[in-house]
Design a protein around this motif. Structure first.
Motif, PDB file in Angstrom:
ATOM      1  N   GLY A 179      12.780 -71.898   8.425  1.00  0.00           N
ATOM      2  CA  GLY A 179      14.051 -71.724   7.738  1.00  0.00           C
ATOM      3  C   GLY A 179      14.994 -72.889   7.928  1.00  0.00           C
ATOM      4  N   GLN A 180      14.693 -73.751   8.898  1.00  0.00           N
ATOM      5  CA  GLN A 180      15.537 -74.921   9.125  1.00  0.00           C
ATOM      6  C   GLN A 180      15.508 -75.881   7.948  1.00  0.00           C
ATOM      7  N   ILE A 181      14.582 -75.688   7.025  1.00  0.00           N
ATOM      8  CA  ILE A 181      14.507 -76.544   5.850  1.00  0.00           C
ATOM      9  C   ILE A 181      15.829 -76.536   5.096  1.00  0.00           C
ATOM     10  N   ARG A 182      16.580 -75.454   5.155  1.00  0.00           N
ATOM     11  CA  ARG A 182      17.849 -75.381   4.434  1.00  0.00           C
ATOM     12  C   ARG A 182      18.841 -76.404   4.946  1.00  0.00           C
ATOM     13  N   GLU A 183      18.624 -76.893   6.183  1.00  0.00           N
ATOM     14  CA  GLU A 183      19.552 -77.848   6.764  1.00  0.00           C
ATOM     15  C   GLU A 183      19.182 -79.293   6.442  1.00  0.00           C
ATOM     16  N   TYR A 184      18.051 -79.495   5.806  1.00  0.00           N
ATOM     17  CA  TYR A 184      17.604 -80.861   5.565  1.00  0.00           C
ATOM     18  C   TYR A 184      18.130 -81.354   4.227  1.00  0.00           C
ATOM     19  N   PRO A 185      18.957 -82.391   4.208  1.00  0.00           N
ATOM     20  CA  PRO A 185      19.398 -82.935   2.922  1.00  0.00           C
ATOM     21  C   PRO A 185      18.223 -83.550   2.195  1.00  0.00           C
ATOM     22  N   THR A 186      18.198 -83.386   0.879  1.00  0.00           N
ATOM     23  CA  THR A 186      17.119 -83.944   0.083  1.00  0.00           C
ATOM     24  C   THR A 186      17.668 -85.002  -0.849  1.00  0.00           C
ATOM     25  N   ALA A 187      16.775 -85.846  -1.314  1.00  0.00           N
ATOM     26  CA  ALA A 187      17.183 -86.947  -2.185  1.00  0.00           C
ATOM     27  C   ALA A 187      17.570 -86.433  -3.562  1.00  0.00           C
ATOM     28  N   ASP A 188      18.523 -87.111  -4.207  1.00  0.00           N
ATOM     29  CA  ASP A 188      18.890 -86.781  -5.573  1.00  0.00           C
ATOM     30  C   ASP A 188      17.779 -87.209  -6.515  1.00  0.00           C
ATOM     31  N   LEU A 192       9.777 -57.760   9.668  1.00  0.00           N
ATOM     32  CA  LEU A 192      10.691 -58.012  10.793  1.00  0.00           C
ATOM     33  C   LEU A 192      11.341 -59.392  10.759  1.00  0.00           C
ATOM     34  N   HIS A 193      11.052 -60.213   9.771  1.00  0.00           N
ATOM     35  CA  HIS A 193      11.421 -61.624   9.844  1.00  0.00           C
ATOM     36  C   HIS A 193      12.931 -61.862   9.925  1.00  0.00           C
ATOM     37  N   ALA A 194      13.747 -60.909   9.437  1.00  0.00           N
ATOM     38  CA  ALA A 194      15.198 -61.110   9.440  1.00  0.00           C
ATOM     39  C   ALA A 194      15.876 -60.545  10.685  1.00  0.00           C
ATOM     40  N   VAL A 195      15.114 -59.890  11.564  1.00  0.00           N
ATOM     41  CA  VAL A 195      15.708 -59.279  12.762  1.00  0.00           C
ATOM     42  C   VAL A 195      16.428 -60.307  13.638  1.00  0.00           C
ATOM     43  N   PRO A 196      15.824 -61.493  13.935  1.00  0.00           N
ATOM     44  CA  PRO A 196      16.543 -62.464  14.766  1.00  0.00           C
ATOM     45  C   PRO A 196      17.870 -62.921  14.169  1.00  0.00           C
ATOM     46  N   ASP A 197      18.004 -62.875  12.841  1.00  0.00           N
ATOM     47  CA  ASP A 197      19.272 -63.245  12.203  1.00  0.00           C
ATOM     48  C   ASP A 197      20.337 -62.175  12.397  1.00  0.00           C
ATOM     49  N   CYS A 198      19.890 -60.952  12.669  1.00  0.00           N
ATOM     50  CA  CYS A 198      20.832 -59.838  12.824  1.00  0.00           C
ATOM     51  C   CYS A 198      21.299 -59.649  14.262  1.00  0.00           C
ATOM     52  N   ASP A 199      20.504 -60.110  15.213  1.00  0.00           N
ATOM     53  CA  ASP A 199      20.821 -59.879  16.629  1.00  0.00           C
ATOM     54  C   ASP A 199      20.221 -61.014  17.456  1.00  0.00           C
ATOM     55  N   ALA A 200      21.024 -61.565  18.349  1.00  0.00           N
ATOM     56  CA  ALA A 200      20.578 -62.688  19.174  1.00  0.00           C
ATOM     57  C   ALA A 200      19.406 -62.315  20.072  1.00  0.00           C
ATOM     58  N   THR A 201      19.285 -61.033  20.421  1.00  0.00           N
ATOM     59  CA  THR A 201      18.177 -60.586  21.280  1.00  0.00           C
ATOM     60  C   THR A 201      17.000 -60.065  20.466  1.00  0.00           C
ATOM     61  N   GLY A 202      17.088 -60.216  19.141  1.00  0.00           N
ATOM     62  CA  GLY A 202      16.085 -59.626  18.256  1.00  0.00           C
ATOM     63  C   GLY A 202      14.673 -60.076  18.541  1.00  0.00           C
ATOM     64  N   LEU A 203      14.477 -61.388  18.747  1.00  0.00           N
ATOM     65  CA  LEU A 203      13.121 -61.893  18.962  1.00  0.00           C
ATOM     66  C   LEU A 203      12.543 -61.356  20.259  1.00  0.00           C
ATOM     67  N   ALA A 204      13.345 -61.318  21.315  1.00  0.00           N
ATOM     68  CA  ALA A 204      12.871 -60.795  22.594  1.00  0.00           C
ATOM     69  C   ALA A 204      12.489 -59.321  22.458  1.00  0.00           C
ATOM     70  N   ARG A 205      13.241 -58.594  21.675  1.00  0.00           N
ATOM     71  CA  ARG A 205      12.937 -57.163  21.485  1.00  0.00           C
ATOM     72  C   ARG A 205      11.670 -56.972  20.646  1.00  0.00           C
ATOM     73  N   ILE A 206      11.411 -57.897  19.727  1.00  0.00           N
ATOM     74  CA  ILE A 206      10.161 -57.832  18.956  1.00  0.00           C
ATOM     75  C   ILE A 206       8.972 -58.085  19.870  1.00  0.00           C
TER      76      ILE A 206
END
Length: 586
Positions: free
Chosen positions: A119-128, A86-100
């Motif tokens: 998944g917020q790790i994708r937003e973190y810039p990393t050092a070169d 079910l981990h991708a359900v919240p990405d498909c629908d804003a109410t997904g987590l509440a429905r889970i």
């Protein structure tokens, strides 16, 4: 209650044909109510995933089933497997987590939400690679990811998701492939190593290496000149022969092994600056015995079966490594004339190597040692080892929920650098951690882009930006514990220091006037200020004058020295440490 897979055949038969093989693969040893939950999770997810795909064009349902299969292979419970589906359900629908929450309850929903937050790790810039401090930055990110979750199963689901993504990475464009591989090598493979999830760690490392250094990967793979299946078959034959010989010689031992993986071979070649032909542990086995004397008996058995390679024996029992790692290492010419490494140690030595100060990940990564963090990782590893022995799902869930990382909060600067602070730290603590002057000039803060009060309690993963005046100093209210502006003793000390010395120039000016008046009153000539300052153990004349102006140095002490000039020759007279009453001079 029946635990065999055959009792669930009606559930599998009634399932969507696309799911039947998957349900069959995970059914063994599961109760019927657990399989019912998993069957419901599949039907629930399909309604959201239909027609959707991930990068590379792989169907979203296929991707999540692959992720869930990896989670099942780690012997996690049915709730973790359902959360993986079910981990991708919240990405498909804003109410997904509440429905889970409504359909599966809060336990599964919390796991799904935890995966999303990781998944917020994708937003973190990393050092070169070339930038200074990359290792420290990556370590901070790993610690923050562990601290962001309250249930360690979330990290395992995330690792399974990343592994499934890496398996299909060949289908995406080159830039995405490179970025994902770099992130995996820097963040997720070391996390798997810390937690002792070796199979995931090895696969993530090999796949990352394959996409980051394709030519090197192919070269080493060709040099191995064996498929992985062949290498694993070879190790099994070695284990069988070695176990028989040890038993024949009365040595009770646990013998296991694994073929060396391509990335670990590359790391060893790079670390030791040797060619492939000089890497003798391409195939390696480990022997665990009961006591010290058995280590050397087992070594004799190994050398009696196979010819030792000269210069490749290390006795880390008699001569432990600097981190107290103890073991016997030898390399021999094994079956089929192939080099084989054998490590021999007692169970106690092994526990110390895996859980103690000589932890495997510290040895391999060669990073700074953090004893407190290492103990937390050791505890998590124990939890993971116990999971197959705990049959009560509720007990398992409570064990997985950990408070281990709640003594520290990890936040980000606007540039993405990880900063570790005391738990319940505020934006003011953050400002003083970055720079003392920034703390003094702090007038407000943005947390995740929103203006927040300076006594706001920071949470893991939040991005903090300080709003500062061009000049100014702290408020005395910040020192009031009731108002909750400061949590860190270090920040509190910096504020107190500012108030103590905020009138430094004024005090120094007053001290100069007092000194000149006293010399005039006594009718003597002032000696050089630097000599006078050294007499009172000050290196800077200004500090001496400020101390005089504040009353830390008294006019009586000055008068004694000025009457006897010969005394002004060195630090023979120490200033009074307690503040004396100030004099107006004369």
């Amino acid at each position: 209650m029946v635990y065999v897979a055959q009792s669930h055949s009606h559930l599998i038969h009634d399932a969507n044909p696309d799911w039947q093989a998957w349900l069959t693969s995970i059914a063994e040893g599961r109760r019927e109510e657990e399989l019912v939950l998993l069957h419901r999770s599949l039907a629930f997810a399909e309604a959201f995933y239909a027609g959707k795909s991930v990068a590379g064009g792989v169907g979203l349902m296929q991707h999540t089933l692959g992720t869930a299969a990896i989670v099942a292979s780690m012997h996690l419970d049915h709730e973790a497997i359902a959360a993986a589906v079910l981990h991708a359900v919240p990405d498909c629908d804003a109410t997904g987590l509440a429905r889970i929450v409504e359909a599966f309850g809060p336990a599964v929903a919390q796991l799904v939400d935890g995966v999303a937050r990781m998944g917020q790790i994708r937003e973190y810039p990393t050092a070169d690679d070339a930038s200074a401090g990359k290792g420290e930055q990556m370590e901070g990110l790993r610690k923050m990811l562990l601290a962001m979750v309250e249930d360690i199963r979330v990290v395992l689901i995330k690792l399974a998701k990343r592994t499934q993504t890496m398996r299909a990475l060949v289908l995406v464009d080159e830039k995405t492939r490179h970025d994902m591989a770099r992130e995996t090598q820097d963040i997720f493979a070391p996390l798997a190593s810390r937690l002792g999830v070796w199979q995931i760690k090895w696969e993530l490392e090999d796949l990352s290496f394959r996409y980051l250094e394709p030519e090197l990967y192919k070269k080493i793979a060709q040099l191995l000149d064996e498929r992985r299946v062949d290498r694993e078959r070879y190790i099994q034959e070695v284990l069988s022969q070695l176990k028989d010989e040890l038993a024949r010689n009365g040595v009770h031992a646990e013998v296991n092994g694994r073929p060396k993986h391509i990335y670990s071979i590359y790391r060893k070649m790079k670390r030791k600056k040797v060619d492939f032909s000089e890497v003798y542990d391409v195939r390696a086995v480990r022997v665990l015995v009961e006591d010290l004397k058995d280590c050397y008996t087992a070594l004799g058995v190994v050398h009696s079966i196979w010819q030792p390679i000269p210069g490749e024996f290390d006795d880390y029992i008699a001569h432990p490594k600097g981190n107290f790692y103890r073991s016997l290492h030898t390399a021999v010419i094994g079956p089929e004339d192939k080099a084989l490494e054998v490590q021999i140690r007692t169970d106690e030595m092994h526990q110390h190597a895996e859980m103690g100060v000589a932890a495997h990940w510290r040895y391999k990564e060669g990073g700074k040692q953090d004893a407190r963090f290492g103990k937390k990782i050791a505890w998590l590893r124990q939890i993971l080892e116990w999971k197959e022995d705990i049959h009560d799902a509720g007990d398992l869930m409570e064990r997985f929920k950990t408070e281990l990382f709640h003594d520290t909060v990890y936040v980000l600067t606007p540039q993405g650098k990880v900063v570790s602070l005391t738990a319940e730290a505020t934006p003011l603590d953050f400002a003083y951690h970055i720079h003392t002057d920034l703390g003094h000039r702090c007038r407000g803060a943005k947390v995740d882009g929103n203006i927040m009060p300076l006594n706001h309690r920071l949470q893991n993963g939040q991005r903090v930006e300080i709003l500062a005046a061009k000049e100014g100093g702290p408020s005395r209210d910040w020192l009031n514990p009731v108002l909750g502006y400061i949590k860190s003793p270090r920040a509190r000390a910096k504020i107190r220091h500012w108030f103590k010395y905020q009138h430094y120039q004024e005090d120094a000016g007053r001290g100069r006037e007092m000194l000149e008046r006293e010399a005039h009153r006594l009718g003597v000539e002032l000696p050089p200020l630097d000599k006078l300052a050294r007499t009172f153990s000050f290196t800077r004349p200004e500090d001496f004058l400020a101390a005089l102006g504040r009353g830390n140095v008294t006019l009586r002490q000055i008068a004694v020295l000025l009457r006897e000039p010969g005394e002004v020759r060195g630090p023979s007279t120490a200033p009074q440490r307690a503040a004396a009453p100030r004099h107006s001079g004369g």
